[in-house]
Structure formats: C-alpha cells, structure tokens
Design a protein around this motif. Sequence first.
Motif, PDB file in Angstrom:
ATOM      1  N   GLU A  12     -88.310  64.403 -68.868  1.00 23.96           N
ATOM      2  CA  GLU A  12     -88.022  64.141 -67.466  1.00 23.96           C
ATOM      3  C   GLU A  12     -89.297  64.101 -66.639  1.00 23.96           C
ATOM      4  O   GLU A  12     -89.479  63.237 -65.772  1.00 23.96           O
ATOM      5  CB  GLU A  12     -87.086  65.229 -66.924  1.00 23.96           C
ATOM      6  CG  GLU A  12     -86.596  64.975 -65.499  1.00 23.96           C
ATOM      7  CD  GLU A  12     -85.604  66.024 -65.084  1.00 23.96           C
ATOM      8  OE1 GLU A  12     -84.404  65.729 -65.087  1.00 23.96           O
ATOM      9  OE2 GLU A  12     -86.049  67.133 -64.730  1.00 23.96           O
ATOM     10  N   LEU A  13     -90.207  65.035 -66.954  1.00 25.31           N
ATOM     11  CA  LEU A  13     -91.460  65.069 -66.237  1.00 25.31           C
ATOM     12  C   LEU A  13     -92.332  63.868 -66.602  1.00 25.31           C
ATOM     13  O   LEU A  13     -93.077  63.350 -65.769  1.00 25.31           O
ATOM     14  CB  LEU A  13     -92.197  66.364 -66.540  1.00 25.31           C
ATOM     15  CG  LEU A  13     -93.370  66.705 -65.614  1.00 25.31           C
ATOM     16  CD1 LEU A  13     -92.878  66.806 -64.173  1.00 25.31           C
ATOM     17  CD2 LEU A  13     -94.009  68.002 -66.038  1.00 25.31           C
ATOM     18  N   GLU A  14     -92.197  63.422 -67.861  1.00 26.88           N
ATOM     19  CA  GLU A  14     -92.949  62.231 -68.283  1.00 26.88           C
ATOM     20  C   GLU A  14     -92.516  61.027 -67.462  1.00 26.88           C
ATOM     21  O   GLU A  14     -93.346  60.245 -66.978  1.00 26.88           O
ATOM     22  CB  GLU A  14     -92.707  61.971 -69.769  1.00 26.88           C
ATOM     23  CG  GLU A  14     -93.426  60.702 -70.270  1.00 26.88           C
ATOM     24  CD  GLU A  14     -93.032  60.347 -71.684  1.00 26.88           C
ATOM     25  OE1 GLU A  14     -93.761  59.582 -72.307  1.00 26.88           O
ATOM     26  OE2 GLU A  14     -91.985  60.832 -72.141  1.00 26.88           O
ATOM     27  N   ALA A  15     -91.222  60.890 -67.259  1.00 29.30           N
ATOM     28  CA  ALA A  15     -90.728  59.787 -66.445  1.00 29.30           C
ATOM     29  C   ALA A  15     -91.182  59.925 -64.999  1.00 29.30           C
ATOM     30  O   ALA A  15     -91.524  58.949 -64.332  1.00 29.30           O
ATOM     31  CB  ALA A  15     -89.197  59.741 -66.508  1.00 29.30           C
ATOM     32  N   LEU A  16     -91.162  61.148 -64.542  1.00 26.46           N
ATOM     33  CA  LEU A  16     -91.578  61.411 -63.163  1.00 26.46           C
ATOM     34  C   LEU A  16     -93.014  61.001 -62.929  1.00 26.46           C
ATOM     35  O   LEU A  16     -93.352  60.368 -61.934  1.00 26.46           O
ATOM     36  CB  LEU A  16     -91.410  62.898 -62.859  1.00 26.46           C
ATOM     37  CG  LEU A  16     -92.080  63.420 -61.575  1.00 26.46           C
ATOM     38  CD1 LEU A  16     -91.434  62.807 -60.349  1.00 26.46           C
ATOM     39  CD2 LEU A  16     -91.996  64.928 -61.534  1.00 26.46           C
ATOM     40  N   GLN A  18     -86.031  62.855 -56.000  1.00 24.65           N
ATOM     41  CA  GLN A  18     -84.826  62.274 -56.614  1.00 24.65           C
ATOM     42  C   GLN A  18     -84.389  63.079 -57.835  1.00 24.65           C
ATOM     43  O   GLN A  18     -83.194  63.288 -58.054  1.00 24.65           O
ATOM     44  CB  GLN A  18     -85.090  60.817 -57.013  1.00 24.65           C
ATOM     45  CG  GLN A  18     -85.310  59.891 -55.821  1.00 24.65           C
ATOM     46  CD  GLN A  18     -85.727  58.496 -56.259  1.00 24.65           C
ATOM     47  OE1 GLN A  18     -85.437  58.078 -57.371  1.00 24.65           O
ATOM     48  NE2 GLN A  18     -86.432  57.791 -55.389  1.00 24.65           N
ATOM     49  N   LEU A  19     -85.372  63.540 -58.609  1.00 23.20           N
ATOM     50  CA  LEU A  19     -85.054  64.311 -59.809  1.00 23.20           C
ATOM     51  C   LEU A  19     -84.897  65.804 -59.524  1.00 23.20           C
ATOM     52  O   LEU A  19     -84.531  66.573 -60.406  1.00 23.20           O
ATOM     53  CB  LEU A  19     -86.157  64.124 -60.858  1.00 23.20           C
ATOM     54  CG  LEU A  19     -86.348  62.705 -61.403  1.00 23.20           C
ATOM     55  CD1 LEU A  19     -87.549  62.657 -62.316  1.00 23.20           C
ATOM     56  CD2 LEU A  19     -85.093  62.238 -62.140  1.00 23.20           C
ATOM     57  N   GLN A  20     -85.198  66.204 -58.282  1.00 24.60           N
ATOM     58  CA  GLN A  20     -85.165  67.622 -57.886  1.00 24.60           C
ATOM     59  C   GLN A  20     -85.948  68.490 -58.858  1.00 24.60           C
ATOM     60  O   GLN A  20     -85.512  69.568 -59.288  1.00 24.60           O
ATOM     61  CB  GLN A  20     -83.722  68.110 -57.770  1.00 24.60           C
ATOM     62  CG  GLN A  20     -83.024  67.642 -56.504  1.00 24.60           C
ATOM     63  CD  GLN A  20     -83.737  68.148 -55.250  1.00 24.60           C
ATOM     64  OE1 GLN A  20     -83.798  69.350 -55.009  1.00 24.60           O
ATOM     65  NE2 GLN A  20     -84.289  67.235 -54.456  1.00 24.60           N
ATOM     66  N   ASN A  21     -87.141  67.988 -59.211  1.00 22.43           N
ATOM     67  CA  ASN A  21     -88.041  68.720 -60.098  1.00 22.43           C
ATOM     68  C   ASN A  21     -88.874  69.685 -59.254  1.00 22.43           C
ATOM     69  O   ASN A  21     -89.889  69.305 -58.667  1.00 22.43           O
ATOM     70  CB  ASN A  21     -88.941  67.722 -60.843  1.00 22.43           C
ATOM     71  CG  ASN A  21     -89.730  68.394 -61.950  1.00 22.43           C
ATOM     72  OD1 ASN A  21     -90.516  69.284 -61.673  1.00 22.43           O
ATOM     73  ND2 ASN A  21     -89.512  67.958 -63.184  1.00 22.43           N
ATOM     74  N   GLN A  22     -88.448  70.934 -59.155  1.00 21.83           N
ATOM     75  CA  GLN A  22     -89.052  71.887 -58.228  1.00 21.83           C
ATOM     76  C   GLN A  22     -90.511  72.213 -58.527  1.00 21.83           C
ATOM     77  O   GLN A  22     -91.322  72.292 -57.600  1.00 21.83           O
ATOM     78  CB  GLN A  22     -88.211  73.175 -58.200  1.00 21.83           C
ATOM     79  CG  GLN A  22     -86.796  72.972 -57.671  1.00 21.83           C
ATOM     80  CD  GLN A  22     -86.786  72.336 -56.293  1.00 21.83           C
ATOM     81  OE1 GLN A  22     -87.607  72.676 -55.439  1.00 21.83           O
ATOM     82  NE2 GLN A  22     -85.852  71.414 -56.067  1.00 21.83           N
ATOM     83  N   PRO A  23     -90.907  72.419 -59.805  1.00 23.52           N
ATOM     84  CA  PRO A  23     -92.338  72.692 -60.050  1.00 23.52           C
ATOM     85  C   PRO A  23     -93.226  71.535 -59.592  1.00 23.52           C
ATOM     86  O   PRO A  23     -94.272  71.745 -58.983  1.00 23.52           O
ATOM     87  CB  PRO A  23     -92.408  72.906 -61.563  1.00 23.52           C
ATOM     88  CG  PRO A  23     -91.030  73.361 -61.930  1.00 23.52           C
ATOM     89  CD  PRO A  23     -90.111  72.590 -61.039  1.00 23.52           C
TER      90      PRO A  23
END
Length: 531
Positions: free
Chosen positions: A23-27, A52-57
């Motif tokens: 997911e982080l790779e896509a981000l 959009q991904l709500q990736n908090q870190p």
Amino acid sequence: MFTLGMRESSQSSVYLQFLSAPELEALLHCSYTGSISLTWNSIFETTSTALQLQNQPALGLCFSFLQQEINPHSCLDVASFAEAFGIIKLLDHAEDYILRQFQKVARTPKFKDLPARTLFKYLNSFSLCVPSELVVFRAVVDWIQAKPKRRLKLAKELMKTIHFPLMTFKEFKEVQALKLWSNHSLQELYEAIFDDFCSNEIETQTKCRIYLPKESLVLSGGDQISEDLGTRSISKDLWFGNSLRNHMGIKKAMEWRRLGEMPQPARFSHEVAVIQGQLYLLGGKKYYGTGDTLNSFFRYDPLENTWEELRSMQQARSSFSVVVFESKLFAIGGKCHPDYIETVEQYCPTANSWSFCCSLDLPLGGHVARVFAGQIFVSGGLNDDYDCLSSMFSYDPDKGSTYLENMTRPRALHCMEAMGDFLYVAGGLSQTDSASIVDMLACEMYNPKEDSWTCFSPLPVPHVGAGSAVLEGKFYVLGGYSQEDYSDTKMVHRYDPAAQLWENMGKMPGPNNDLKACVLSLPEHLRLCPE
C-alpha cells in the motif's frame, strides 16, 4: 506491516523509507526497498494520495514537512490545499504564518492570485501583523493592479481595511503618488481617503490597528515606589499583553490585562520559566529584610487556571537566573542574604525533586543565564565584593564554566535574550573606572560562532532590574529603574532587529522593578475574560 523512518538531508528534504508495504509502495510510487524525496514539487500529490488511503504514518511525515518547510512563496498553496481537503490544523498553521509574515507574503507573485474573499479575510483579521499601514496599502494596490478590469470595483471596500490616519505624512505621500488615482472612477474614493487621513475628529485620532499575537507576554510580581517616594510596595499580580496596537504615526502600545495573582507571598527578584506550556515561579524576596529570601516553587497551568505548589529549592535565592536545559530546570547562583552564592541546583519535573550540580567558579548575582545553540550562557552580574562583571561564560552542569570573550563593559541587573544567531544584551547598571555605579544604556550582541561582541542601538532610557522576553522576533525590555536617580522606568521598549531600532510600546501595567517576564500561550477564555 511496514515501518517508516525519517531523516533530513542538507537540503532539508524529508525521506520516507519502507520495507514491505504494497500500500505504501503505491502511495509513494516507488519500489519496496527504495526511498523518495518529499519536495514542494511532489508534496501535495503525495499528501492527497496519503489522505485517500488514510495512511497515518505517511500523513504525519507529509504534514511535518509542510509545517517545517513553509515559506512566503509556498504558504498560500499550503493554505489553499488544506482548505480544499478540510485539514483544519494545517490550515490554521498556514494562515497563522501568512498573517505573521504578511509583508513578505504580499510581495510574492502568488499573492496577486488570491481570491477576493480570502484577501478580505486576511485584511480584516485581528491577527494580521504589519509594521505600518503602508504595507497593507501596497498589498491592496498590487492585488488590484494585477487584474484591474475585474478588481477595480472592489477598490472601495478594500481601502476600508486600511487605517489611513495611522500613516505618517511621508507614508501618505506614497498613497497620493499612486497613478491609479488618475482613473476618473476613483476620484471620489481618493477624496474620501484624503479626508480620512486629514480628519481631526476624536474617533479618528484614537484609531489603531489591533494585533492579537499567538502568544502573550506574561508579567509577574515586582515592586514599585510610591508617588511621594516614601514607600515601596511589592506585588503578587500577574498581567498579560492581550494585544499590540499601532496608533497614529509611529506610536505603538500594548493592551495589558490582569491575569490573576500568584500564590502568597507577593515577591520580587524572583525567577520564572516555561516548560511545556506551563509557568514555573520560584524564589525571590517577600520583603527587604534579612530573612525574606524565598525558596518556594510553584507551577501555573493556564488551561486550568490553577496553581500547584511543588518541592521547594534546597537553597533560598533572589537575584538569580533560571534556564530550562535538557528537560530540566536549573537555578543558577543568586543571593541568600547577606551573601551572593555560587551553587547551582537542578529540578527534575518527573520526580519533583531538586539536586545540586557543579557550582559556579565564584558567587554571583544579578547575572543572566540563557540557553542558546545547545549551551547555557551566563553574562555579567555582581560578585561578593559587589563589583560589576563583564564576563561571559558557558556553563555545563557536569563540567562547570568555560570562559568566553568578555562584554565590552561590566554589566549587572540587565537583560539577555536569544534571537536569530545572536544573544542580545541590554539595560542594567555598570561600573566606571572610579567605581561609580551608572545606568547602562549601551547594548551589545554576542555571536557564539565567532566568540565576539557587536554593539547595537542604545536604549533610550535606563532599564535596571527590568523584565525581558522575546515575542515574535522582537526583544522586549519591560520596566526597571534608573540607578542614578532611583526613578522608576514605567515604560516598555522593544528592539526590532530588522529595523535596528527601539520602539516605545507604552506604559507598564503595574509594579515595574525586579519583575519577571515570559512568553506563554493562554487559552481564549482567559484572553477574553481575565479575572
């Protein structure tokens, strides 16, 4: 699962590094084992994807980058982005920067593209910080002239946001010289502006631009002499500067409000410090006798508006200095009647305990200690023979003192504050070659990198035993007295390093000798409804 690390390059770029996160790779659009640089060219796209991904870190790092690297050229983009995505905290940070740095922001090309509603919001804000009304006028004119066909119709409403009576005659000449007034449709507006500037009405003369700073100057304690010069009185009041006001011409003033009272007893020659938004009050004298030196210690919580008594210092002290260093509080030297003392003790907030550390080389009082560039610096003061000292040294709690280049003159009961790349020293008293004690108007600043002193503009009046603080890049010296005639100095002066001059900020609100000042964030309910 994935991990994130952050490091900062010499170009202040923030890097995200990860191990196993599809997911982080896509981000971040890169391989599992790679890293990318967050720059202004990519930060908004990266942040919106993280939202959009709500990736908090990842969001945390993006927000950190945006806040740390904001500048006059990028702040309007940050504010627009934060508003579009409903990021309230980031929007507040960006708009606070815009209002504080309005003069610089208004000179950027992007300022001319501001929507009208946003421009009006900034111009009407009580947090708009400008050195003069001419800055606002120039900003409005530049914005109108960028798209005159569409924006001239807003000129009348925009000019209402400018307080023309606050301009000097020299500043208003620039208004008169504006070619824009040759437009026939603006003749009536110009005449109204001219009448406003020339008006002698009382309401016009009392106009001012009010600026509400993000933080407040807080004053505590002190003493003062009566009007008949017969008695002195000691205060336990706390005051805070609620606003800064630009009046007509170059006149400026602070609006002071009473915050409340410190715990008993009233005191002077004490010390204050701020740790994590809370005010610490310690030591001082409760009267003028031999047994009146205090070792008591209190903490004030502005959110709760409450005081708490903490563990007392191991030694009573007055005319000492306090710094916050490596999350601990250090009480350095001072006087415990009848002698000056060389002891230093440190306070650990988590353990609520005091312990002695390495002493000074000599008994010292009336000095000033400040933390700057990861070191504790101590300037001037009085020794046990009541001689004024010109010394400057760095103090290490484990190793003791390392002496540096002396000040140009001996100095005690003075002020010292850190701003930018320098330590600024002002006020106090000095000693002549014939041992006479005189007021010290000369000011100087210390450059730690070069271990050297440079003079800057002298104070207009004596400030012996004054309070001092730095608020929004300006050096405030508050109150004190004159050693030569013992008259009270009931004025506040502040030094603007950009303009290289001292400004008179009006009168003190209460006792003005041996008081202490600090900068503290106060909640809105205290600012609007003080006791």
